[in-house]
Design a protein around this motif. Structure first.
Motif, PDB file in Angstrom:
ATOM      1  N   ARG A 409      -2.242   4.592  -5.154  1.00  0.00           N
ATOM      2  CA  ARG A 409      -1.642   4.443  -3.833  1.00  0.00           C
ATOM      3  C   ARG A 409      -1.459   5.811  -3.161  1.00  0.00           C
ATOM      4  O   ARG A 409      -1.292   6.811  -3.840  1.00  0.00           O
ATOM      5  N   GLU A 483       9.468   9.812  -2.147  1.00  0.00           N
ATOM      6  CA  GLU A 483       9.710   8.369  -2.211  1.00  0.00           C
ATOM      7  C   GLU A 483       9.511   7.814  -3.619  1.00  0.00           C
ATOM      8  O   GLU A 483       9.422   6.607  -3.811  1.00  0.00           O
ATOM      9  N   ASP A 507      10.564   3.068  -0.368  1.00  0.00           N
ATOM     10  CA  ASP A 507       9.900   3.107  -1.673  1.00  0.00           C
ATOM     11  C   ASP A 507      10.794   3.715  -2.743  1.00  0.00           C
ATOM     12  O   ASP A 507      10.770   3.280  -3.890  1.00  0.00           O
ATOM     13  N   ARG A 517      10.032  -4.186  -3.087  1.00  0.00           N
ATOM     14  CA  ARG A 517      10.674  -4.259  -1.782  1.00  0.00           C
ATOM     15  C   ARG A 517      10.313  -5.526  -1.018  1.00  0.00           C
ATOM     16  O   ARG A 517      10.969  -5.900  -0.060  1.00  0.00           O
TER      17      ARG A 517
HETATM   18 MG    MG Z   1       6.823   4.633   1.607  1.00  0.00          MG
END
Ligand code: MG
Ligand code: PEP
Length: 626
Positions: A409, A483, A507, A517
């Motif tokens: 990511r 994050e 995050d 989340r």
């Molecule tokens: Mg984020």
């Protein structure tokens, strides 16, 4: 179209949602106040006479099944598409009459509809079904229903929850809405008509489509009550944008409300009171006046400076997800863009956006911001959402890992495919000649990610300069999102390699608490007020201050006014939030003093659970902010 079967018996008007009754003591008539409940959309209270609209039944799809001619059906479908496009054009023209924020909300939805009516899966699917022998009506119905169900499968088969599920539901609504429009045009059935509706009336209807909502004139319709819909649907988004109080999903509303009856609609609490008693009316009138005053006050905030009552400046900026949100920024009084999420460039596109496309977009935003800075975050692709552009380019990570949020990511994906990062950085660097901007890296966990990305950044800048391309004289600041717990706990080291830090609490909360989340199942655990998250925020701010590295916070909590004094107390002087939250946050900023925020910060950090922390914040809010 299904019609409500509920009778007028009030206590059983709805499963789960109860209707209550109360006598009207001072009424000459012996009418009884009746309270219905539904989903609130949160824009105040209205009082007015009911205007009840029942929809015409949907066209019968079994008509004309015999004697079908394929070419004729294709022609009828084409004709319905043209009519639909022209109606959307008229809706678009109406947008200019609406407030700017409504223009954005409704405009983006009309764009979605227009794209569906262009060369799309929907068009191809309908044409194929007609070729298989269906009438144009049946083909439209079956294709749009199939697309809706693929977007949001019926209960049981559905995966995902929370925000993702709400987005999928909206997508399904969009397919059904465009299907209805096409069907009505095929059969020439009229749309919802408000002809004869008196000014200031309350529209009570079975269901309100988003495009019908777009046609409502907020200066004429006091409020909306609908039996169908929900708080996160597009109709709700539009009514909210138009500032029309509404309660949706009110079961039995059509049976309970007769035309002309006096109605109180409380869009904040999700209550509809029919034939209100006099004390209810007095209370409602007070709420209407208070709401109007509050709006006026927030409107004035835009021009006031963002300073604490003790004089310290706090920078309030906006998060931007789509360029179309730009007018909202100007309206909100935000001082620049604290987070431009660039994912939109990759989501709705079949091709990867090239350097020029990206440059034009960034340059437009930077120019619109004038002297205020635009913070452009490079692509934060999570792997959990499909992107046709990335998939076609062979860069999608979808399905390759059981835990996409822990996979390739953000910066990890970009460093694995540096060409993607190079193109984006080149576009950003070219836009730096237009005005002040900075670059932000998502999902950083180790120093090497910053240094590797910075090497690419500097190399791209050298290449552009060699080619004689105009860039800012000094390279724009190059920052890192904090994050992940790893980044938060090593913020001191990252602060020495980044020009600024931006704390992403959305995050950070997810990774710190191991709670997705977007999952409703663990929503009660996902809490940014957890002491673990707050301590990390405090540590990051301290580390940044120690290394004289600027730090901001751009997670959702930046826009929650109850948390504002705490964030200031933890040392933050820069917050970036959804644009509409800026006036309320500024109102809080202007009402609190620095020393009391610091004391609040210390008190909160001494607490050990988030409920106690919320209580402390609420007490502070009641005592200091009134
Ligand atoms: Mg984020
Ligand atoms: C965050 O994680 O807090 C953040 C601002 O980034 P996003 O919500 O785009 O992941």
């Amino acid at each position: 179209m299904k019609h409500s079967k509920q009778g007028t018996e009030r206590a059983t008007a709805d499963s789960g949602r109860r209707a209550h009754t109360k006598e009207r003591p001072h009424s000459l008539e012996t009418r009884t106040e009746q309270v219905l409940t539904g989903e609130s959309i949160g824009v105040g209270v209205a009082i007015g006479p009911a205007f009840v609209v029942r929809e015409d039944p949907e066209p019968d799809l079994r008509e004309r099944l015999s004697s079908l001619n394929r070419e004729e059906e294709e022609e009828r479908f084409r004709d319905a598409v043209i009519r639909s496009i022209s109606q959307l054009g008229k809706l678009q023209a109406r947008l200019a009459l609406l407030p700017e924020d409504s223009q954005f909300e409704i405009g983006s939805l009309l764009d979605v509809y227009r794209r569906m009516l262009g060369p799309s899966r929907l068009q191809r699917g309908v044409t194929r079904r007609i070729a298989e022998g269906l009438s144009a009506e049946a083909a439209v119905f079956e294709e749009t229903e199939a697309l809706a169900q693929a977007s949001h499968p019926p209960q049981g088969a559905r995966a995902g929850s929370g925000e993702d599920a709400a987005a999928a539901r909206r997508r399904a609504d969009e397919f059904r809405e465009i299907g209805r429009r096409l069907l009505r045009n095929l059969t020439r059935t009229p749309f919802l008509t408000l002809r004869g509706m008196p000014d200031g009336a309350i529209l009570v209807t079975e269901s309100l489509r988003p495009s019908d909502a777009a046609l409502i004139d907020p200066s004429r319709v006091a409020a909306v009550v609908s039996e169908e819909g929900g708080a996160t649907g597009h109709t709700a988004i539009m009514l909210r944008a138009l500032g029309i109080p509404a309660v949706l999903a009110v079961a039995g509303a059509l049976d309970a409300v007769s035309g002309g009856a006096e109605v109180v609609v409380d869009g904040d609490r999700g209550r509809v009171v029919v034939d209100p008693a006099s004390d209810t009316l007095v209370e409602a009138r007070g709420a209407v006046a208070a709401y109007a005053q509050e709006r006026q006050k927030l409107g004035r905030m835009r021009r006031l400076s963002s300073k604490l009552a003790s004089g310290e400046k706090v920078l309030l900026q906006a998060n931007l997800e789509l360029p179309a949100e730009l007018p909202l920024i100007a309206q909100s009084g935000a001082a620049g863009i604290g987070l431009l999420r660039t994912e939109f460039l990759f989501i709705n596109s079949e091709e990867l956006p090239d350097e020029t496309t990206q440059f034009e977009l960034y340059a437009g935003l930077v120019e619109a911001m004038g002297a205020d800075t635009t913070t452009i975050r490079v692509l934060d692709w999570g792997g959990e959402k499909p992107s046709e552009a990335l998939e076609r380019a062979g860069l999608s990570t979808l399905g390759e890992t059981a835990n996409p949020a822990l996979g390739l990511r953000g910066i990890r994906l970009l460093l694995k495919h540096p060409a993607l990062l190079e193109t984006q950085l080149a576009a950003i660097l070219r836009a730096s000649a237009v005005g002040p901007l900075q670059v932000l890296l998502p999902m950083v966990t180790v120093v090497e990610e910053i240094t590797a990305a910075r090497d690419i950044y500097e190399r791209v800048a050298r290449r552009l300069r060699r080619k004689g391309v105009a860039l800012a004289e000094t390279l724009p600041p190059f920052g890192a999102m904090i994050e992940t717990p790893a980044a938060a706990l090593t913020a001191g080291a990252l602060a020495q390699h980044a020009d600024f830090l931006a704390i992403g609490t959305n995050d950070l909360t997810m990774y710190a608490l191991a709670a997705d989340r977007a999952s409703a199942d663990v929503a009660s655990l996902y809490d940014a007020l957890h002491p673990a998250v707050l301590r990390m925020i405090a540590d990051v701010v301290n580390a940044a201050l120690q290394h004289r590295t600027p730090v901001s916070l751009c997670g959702e909590i930046a826009g929650d006014p109850i948390l504002t004094p705490l964030l200031v107390g933890l040392g933050l002087r820069s917050l970036s939030m959804t644009a509409s939250a800026v006036p309320r946050v500024k109102q809080v900023i202007r009402s609190v003093r620095y020393e009391e925020c610091v004391r609040l910060g210390r008190r909160v950090l001494a607490e050990t659970d988030s409920k106690a922390i919320m209580k402390v914040l609420q007490e502070f809010g009641n005592a200091e902010m009134g």
